[in-house]
Design a protein around this motif. Structure first.
Motif, PDB file in Angstrom:
ATOM      1  N   VAL A  50      -3.648   5.316   4.006  1.00 49.28           N
ATOM      2  CA  VAL A  50      -3.447   4.414   2.993  1.00 49.28           C
ATOM      3  C   VAL A  50      -4.087   4.043   1.948  1.00 49.28           C
ATOM      4  O   VAL A  50      -5.319   3.623   2.264  1.00 49.28           O
ATOM      5  N   TYR A  51      -3.416   4.129   0.992  1.00 45.36           N
ATOM      6  CA  TYR A  51      -4.405   3.958  -0.094  1.00 45.36           C
ATOM      7  C   TYR A  51      -3.931   2.255  -0.609  1.00 45.36           C
ATOM      8  O   TYR A  51      -2.351   1.940  -0.509  1.00 45.36           O
ATOM      9  N   ASP A  52      -4.724   2.054  -1.276  1.00 42.06           N
ATOM     10  CA  ASP A  52      -4.732   0.119  -1.712  1.00 42.06           C
ATOM     11  C   ASP A  52      -5.340   0.271  -3.274  1.00 42.06           C
ATOM     12  O   ASP A  52      -5.862   1.087  -3.668  1.00 42.06           O
ATOM     13  N   LYS A  53      -3.710   0.594  -4.234  1.00 40.28           N
ATOM     14  CA  LYS A  53      -3.819  -0.146  -5.406  1.00 40.28           C
ATOM     15  C   LYS A  53      -5.366  -0.500  -5.903  1.00 40.28           C
ATOM     16  O   LYS A  53      -6.024  -0.794  -7.099  1.00 40.28           O
TER      17      LYS A  53
ATOM     18  N   ALA B 255       1.336  -1.228  -0.129  1.00 36.37           N
ATOM     19  CA  ALA B 255       0.320   0.285  -0.273  1.00 36.37           C
ATOM     20  C   ALA B 255       0.333   0.937   0.088  1.00 36.37           C
ATOM     21  O   ALA B 255       2.014   1.301   0.198  1.00 36.37           O
ATOM     22  N   VAL B 256       0.352   1.972  -0.444  1.00 32.87           N
ATOM     23  CA  VAL B 256       1.169   4.057  -0.398  1.00 32.87           C
ATOM     24  C   VAL B 256       0.517   4.617   1.056  1.00 32.87           C
ATOM     25  O   VAL B 256      -1.058   4.609   0.845  1.00 32.87           O
ATOM     26  N   VAL B 257       1.457   5.083   1.304  1.00 32.17           N
ATOM     27  CA  VAL B 257       0.767   5.920   2.829  1.00 32.17           C
ATOM     28  C   VAL B 257       1.389   7.032   2.073  1.00 32.17           C
ATOM     29  O   VAL B 257       2.110   7.545   1.908  1.00 32.17           O
ATOM     30  N   TYR B 258       0.644   8.105   2.872  1.00 35.90           N
ATOM     31  CA  TYR B 258       1.187   9.822   2.860  1.00 35.90           C
ATOM     32  C   TYR B 258       0.091  10.012   3.350  1.00 35.90           C
ATOM     33  O   TYR B 258      -0.680   9.845   4.543  1.00 35.90           O
ATOM     34  N   ASN B 259       0.124  11.310   3.679  1.00 34.76           N
ATOM     35  CA  ASN B 259      -0.519  12.582   4.320  1.00 34.76           C
ATOM     36  C   ASN B 259      -0.965  13.465   3.697  1.00 34.76           C
ATOM     37  O   ASN B 259      -0.966  14.277   2.627  1.00 34.76           O
ATOM     38  N   VAL B 260      -1.926  13.922   3.987  1.00 37.92           N
ATOM     39  CA  VAL B 260      -2.780  15.469   2.893  1.00 37.92           C
ATOM     40  C   VAL B 260      -3.755  15.623   4.450  1.00 37.92           C
ATOM     41  O   VAL B 260      -4.613  15.413   5.208  1.00 37.92           O
ATOM     42  N   ALA B 261      -4.169  17.139   3.944  1.00 38.30           N
ATOM     43  CA  ALA B 261      -4.699  17.372   5.031  1.00 38.30           C
ATOM     44  C   ALA B 261      -4.528  17.239   6.329  1.00 38.30           C
ATOM     45  O   ALA B 261      -3.335  17.580   6.967  1.00 38.30           O
TER      46      ALA B 261
ATOM     47  N   VAL C  26       2.373   8.027  16.861  1.00 30.84           N
ATOM     48  CA  VAL C  26       2.945   6.608  15.183  1.00 30.84           C
ATOM     49  C   VAL C  26       1.815   5.664  15.443  1.00 30.84           C
ATOM     50  O   VAL C  26       1.009   5.485  16.164  1.00 30.84           O
ATOM     51  N   TRP C  27       1.489   5.188  14.322  1.00 29.28           N
ATOM     52  CA  TRP C  27      -0.002   4.287  14.174  1.00 29.28           C
ATOM     53  C   TRP C  27       0.635   3.447  13.157  1.00 29.28           C
ATOM     54  O   TRP C  27       1.827   3.042  12.353  1.00 29.28           O
ATOM     55  N   ASP C  28      -0.352   2.305  12.891  1.00 29.57           N
ATOM     56  CA  ASP C  28      -0.137   0.841  12.409  1.00 29.57           C
ATOM     57  C   ASP C  28      -0.852   1.517  11.132  1.00 29.57           C
ATOM     58  O   ASP C  28      -2.055   1.802  11.616  1.00 29.57           O
ATOM     59  N   SER C  29      -0.441   1.125  10.290  1.00 33.13           N
ATOM     60  CA  SER C  29      -0.920   1.214   8.674  1.00 33.13           C
ATOM     61  C   SER C  29      -1.729   0.448   8.330  1.00 33.13           C
ATOM     62  O   SER C  29      -2.307   0.598   7.376  1.00 33.13           O
ATOM     63  N   THR C  30      -1.713  -0.959   8.929  1.00 34.88           N
ATOM     64  CA  THR C  30      -2.564  -1.795   8.544  1.00 34.88           C
ATOM     65  C   THR C  30      -4.120  -1.608   9.079  1.00 34.88           C
ATOM     66  O   THR C  30      -4.868  -2.365   8.771  1.00 34.88           O
ATOM     67  N   ASN C  31      -4.227  -0.952  10.451  1.00 35.57           N
ATOM     68  CA  ASN C  31      -5.528  -0.675  11.290  1.00 35.57           C
ATOM     69  C   ASN C  31      -5.596   0.734  11.482  1.00 35.57           C
ATOM     70  O   ASN C  31      -6.602   1.305  12.005  1.00 35.57           O
ATOM     71  N   CYS C  32      -4.316   1.327  11.008  1.00 40.80           N
ATOM     72  CA  CYS C  32      -4.396   3.002  11.037  1.00 40.80           C
ATOM     73  C   CYS C  32      -5.332   3.211  12.489  1.00 40.80           C
ATOM     74  O   CYS C  32      -5.897   3.974  13.279  1.00 40.80           O
TER      75      CYS C  32
END
Length: 939
Positions: free
Chosen positions: A290-293, A279-285, A333-339
């Motif tokens: 976490v984006y799943d293509k 997955a792709v992780v980034y920040n906005v606003a 600090v957070w988990d990208s699998t479950n946010c």
């Protein structure tokens, strides 16, 4: 009521009223059969005083609602008792009232035609009276009166002939003194104001503020509340039960489904990464995304309450750190699998925010650069939530002067910070004062020496296994550093188009991204829209191996190259990269680059939902691009260029085929986007920006509001010919709505004023529009939205409102970065709302989809488009109450109902055989109120 009968004007007028500014003066009449006062006509034969003895009646200044109200004002009573001249051929004056109404409308129409921008109807009428009285109209006052002959002469000046009998009917209707003279000012004000406004002016009570929760909402008169300059009125058929619903939370909720955008304009450090799952992780606003293509879906970390400025990935590529600014800056600090949040590291508010982050090679420590004037360096053991050293000053200056921080993968005690005209190399020594095993650090730094030329801004950095440091600069060069000295510069990328640094100075994008793909290969990304692959196996920058342009060959020269802001390579595929660009798009770069998530390249202001195709909506930002989106595919349908014009607002036609776009130069461009894109019309009638546009429900007219403080109305069927201009606002027109029958406009400006217009003539409607049915509601002011203002807010805090097509719910967008969901109408002060964050400050617009399955909100500075899904709350069933009767506990005791055991009050304890079970009566259910709606307007 006094006002209601003045408005109807169809009953015989049996009392005598003298009207003075602000108050009705009712004359007391004599007893039935008594002689009228000398020189004065009476019109009431049924008084209750001693008027039959010839005494002159005395005027009273009692307001409407006092004594004599029904006889003197409501027109209830007998015929004229004498003295009042009859109409032509013996007709009484009350029989002429229908003709009087027609004459009034003729005079009003003549006044409207003769009025100008600075010469109002009232002024014209006063000028006519002044001419007849041989005075200046500015000298007229409450004491100036006219007789019937002079009154007829005034009408003649407007080309209308009336008889003396009609004049006497006017005098009886509007009031006269004992000499039979009618006050000029009273007739003028009453005629110009009209019936509805006169009724409002005669209202007995004025309520201050919106309805209060828990109190009866029965007031139907004028309401004044602080955010609106003018008073508002409930509809004539106002149902107070709607206020009870307004005081409750809505029975639906919003769920964030997708966000279009990426922080490519505020971030100064790399902020986009692949996770271990691909997955792709980034920040906005204010979000971590976490984006799943594979599924084109997103998950969101919602643990921030302000703007997120930076992102860092843990070495395990599962954990993510994000930093925010605001009154309570922190790192999460957070988990990208479950946010889900794992650790939160707060900062003192004096540090203002977090500009850059970096994990240590083993992932146990976390470094951050704050936004205070010293750009302090913070280092935590994030698992224990403890700081390992006192914050260290890195670089003085107005933030952000430090752009990023990099921790060496090969030497855990080395890191560097870089930014405007500087680079610093840090060593993390052990602090002996911390004690053995404490992990306390004593960082020390050395500034880099720009030995090959002038000092320049460092835009990116990377450690090589050899210890050499590579950095990028604004000119597109990759610089090599040994120790702390600059030893080499290599032109690697073009500098890119002109831009500005965060401090506002002119600059270029240059090289922002430097990433080690392997220990032998370096990836660089520049403002020229190209990813290049370099050989670094020799311990320094070597030969160019490959390059990956984001634009296809046929696009080069026609499209501006996307300037890279963040770059990372896929863990499983070394030749696949994810990139974030300055236009706020997310790209996947390989042999066939594609955009994964589209964004907007400037601040977003315009938003329109398609009324015919519910899944279609359009946005426009401060650029020449207008984007039409699909809420189903979550991708753009059309991206249209305006040819250099900058868009500001947009609106769909009722058939959903055309899109009108308002521009900052005062022009309007109408596009047809389905089945193909073509320009339908272009026109420029304003000198400044057009922010607000709305088509009429019938589809024939387009109304446009501008910074010119005016509204232009165009006829669509005549090739968008302008048919009217509505003047009267004293500030920028912000919002406007059409009536259901397309015969009225309401508009709101920045001066907190709401006005009404006739779109066919451009004339301002002076009558109150309390009973007008509106085709939608997007105005910030008015009766049905007077409860939207939250505590400690003012008239500038809410930027947009929109009522749902069913008329049951309302969305608001505010300066605090919140989208609020309320019940509509919202008439209770500080009405409860579901509040949703995620945006940065200044959410500029919000709209419902036509079928109420989606809602869209757009941020200003965050350049993000939020797509919300409407979620119905499950209905909670009433569970029967369980009683403890006939339940045996572990002691063998049986619980009985109250009073079952003599001498005990309340619950009794009984032993032995079980008594008959007590059947509790069913709880009475309150009657379910009917489904209430406020002027349902589904078309």
């Amino acid at each position: 009521m006094c006002s209601r009968n003045l408005m109807s004007r169809n009953a015989s007028f049996c009392g005598q009223v003298e009207i003075r500014p602000g108050v009705f003066h009712v004359m007391d009449e004599g007893a039935a059969g008594g002689k009228p006062a000398r020189g004065r006509a009476t019109t009431d034969a049924g008084g209750d005083g001693a008027g039959g003895n010839g005494r002159r009646p005395r005027p009273t200044s009692a307001p409407p609602g006092a004594r004599r109200r029904s006889s003197a004002v409501n027109g209830i009573g007998g015929a004229a008792a004498g003295g009042a001249p009859a109409g032509p051929v013996g007709r009484a004056t009350h029989e002429l009232q229908p003709e009087v109404l027609q004459l009034e409308e003729r005079l009003r129409e003549m006044l409207r035609r003769s009025a100008a921008v600075h010469v109002k109807e009232r002024t014209l009428l006063l000028q006519a009276f002044a001419t007849v009285l041989a005075k200046r109209y500015t000298d007229l006052g409450p004491k100036d009166k006219v007789n019937t002959d002079q009154f007829v002469a005034v009408w003649r000046r407007f080309g209308i002939s009336i008889s003396n009998a009609h004049a006497r009917a006017f005098f009886d209707k509007y009031g006269k003194d004992s000499r039979g003279l009618m006050p000029v000012m009273n007739f003028t004000d009453a005629l110009v104001m009209g019936g509805p406004r006169l009724a409002m002016a005669a209202s007995e009570e004025v309520q201050r503020g919106a309805y209060q929760p828990g109190k009866p909402a029965t007031h139907t008169g004028k309401i004044l509340y602080p955010e609106c300059k003018k008073g508002v009125w409930p509809p004539s058929n106002w149902d107070a039960r709607l206020a009870e619903r307004s005081a409750k939370l809505p029975d639906v909720r919003l769920a964030l489904e997708f966000v279009h955008g990426y922080d490519g304009h505020l971030a100064t450090a790399p902020n986009i990464f692949y996770t271990a799952t691909g997955a792709v992780v980034y920040n906005v606003a204010g979000l971590g995304v976490v984006y799943d293509k594979a599924t084109h879906t997103q998950r969101f970390f919602l643990g921030h309450d302000d703007d997120v400025l930076c992102t860092a990935i843990h070495p395990d590529r599962i954990l993510v750190a994000t930093g925010q600014l605001g009154r309570a800056p922190c790192v999460a600090v957070w988990d990208s699998t479950n946010c889900k949040l794992i650790s939160k590291l707060p900062m003192d508010r004096d540090y203002r925010g977090v500009q850059a982050l970096a994990f240590s090679p083993d992932g146990s420590r976390l470094a951050a650069i704050s936004l205070d004037n010293s750009h302090s360096l913070h280092i935590w053991d994030w698992t224990k939530r403890t700081q390992l050293c006192e914050p260290r000053k890195t670089q003085p200056g107005a933030p952000p002067a430090v752009y990023g921080i990099v921790w060496s993968r090969f030497e855990p005690d080395r890191l560097l910070t870089y930014g405007q005209n500087h680079i610093k190399f840090w060593r993390l020594g052990v602090d002996p004062r911390g004690g053995t095993g404490s992990g306390a650090l004593n960082p020390s730094s050395e500034s880099g020496t720009f030995s090959l030329g002038t000092t320049h801004t460092v835009t990116g950095a990377c450690f090589l296994p050899s210890g050499t440091v590579l950095t990028g600069n604004e000119a597109g060069c990759i610089c090599s550093w040994r120790g702390r000295r600059l030893v080499r510069e290599t032109q690697a990328h073009a500098s890119g188009p002109p831009t500005r640094r965060p401090d506002g100075k002119p600059s270029y994008g240059g090289v922002r991204c430097l990433v080690l793909q392997t220990d032998r290969v370096l990836l660089s990304g520049g403002a020229d829209g190209v990813v290049r692959m370099w050989d670094v196996s020799g311990g320094d920058l070597g030969a160019l191996l490959k390059h990956f342009p984001l634009l296809r060959p046929e696009q080069v020269g026609t499209l501006a190259p996307p300037a890279l802001r963040g770059l990372d390579c896929a863990p499983e595929n070394p030749e696949m990269f994810v990139a974030g660009v300055a236009s706020c798009d997310v790209w996947e770069v390989d042999k066939d680059p594609e955009v994964l998530v589209y964004g907007q390249q400037a601040d977003i202001y315009g938003l329109a939902a398609n009324p015919t195709f519910p899944h279609v909506y359009a946005t426009c930002c401060d650029s020449d691009k207008v984007t039409v989106w699909s809420a189903v595919s979550r991708k753009p349908i059309r991206i249209v260029s305006l040819g250099g014009l900058v868009a500001r607002g947009c609106a769909f036609s009722p058939d959903g085929q055309q899109l009108a776009v308002g521009c900052t130069n005062g022009g309007i461009k109408v596009l047809e986007f389905h089945p193909a894109v073509r320009q339908v019309w272009w026109g420029k009638t304003f000198n400044s920006a057009v922010d607000e546009l709305k088509y009429s429900p019938c589809g024939r007219f387009l109304a446009a509001g501008s910074h010119d403080q005016a509204i232009d109305v165009f006829d669509v069927t005549r090739g968008y010919t302008r048919v009217a201009r509505c003047n009267g606002h004293s500030s920028t027109v912000r919002h406007l709505d059409w009536s259901v029958d397309s015969t009225a406009l309401q508009s709101v400006d920045q001066a907190y004023e709401i006005l009404y217009f006739d779109p066919h003539t451009g004339r301002q409607l002076k009558d109150n529009q309390r009973d007008t049915a509106w085709a939608g509601w997007s105005c910030l002011l008015g009766f049905p939205v007077m409860g939207i203002w939250f505590p400690d807010s003012d008239g500038t805090d809410i930027n947009s409102v929109h009522a749902s097509p069913s008329g049951r719910y309302l969305l608001t967008a505010d300066d605090l970065g919140h989208v609020r969901l309320l019940n509509f109408p919202c008439v209770v002060q500080h009405a409860p709302a579901h509040v949703y964050g995620g945006h940065c400050s200044h959410v500029m617009n919000v709209r419902w989809s036509a079928d109420e399955t989606y809602a869209i909100s757009v941020g200003g500075k965050d350049r993000a488009v939020f797509q919300w899904r409407i979620v119905q709350q499950p209905v909670q069933e009433h569970k029967p109450l369980s009683t403890p009767w006939a339940q045996v506990d572990d002691k063998g005791l049986l619980w009985g109902p109250p009073g079952a055991v003599s001498g005990l009050a309340g619950v009794g304890l009984m032993s032995g055989p079980s008594p008959p079970q007590h059947q509790s009566p069913p709880l009475p259910q309150p009657p379910q109120p009917p489904q209430l709606q406020f002027q349902q307007r589904r078309r």
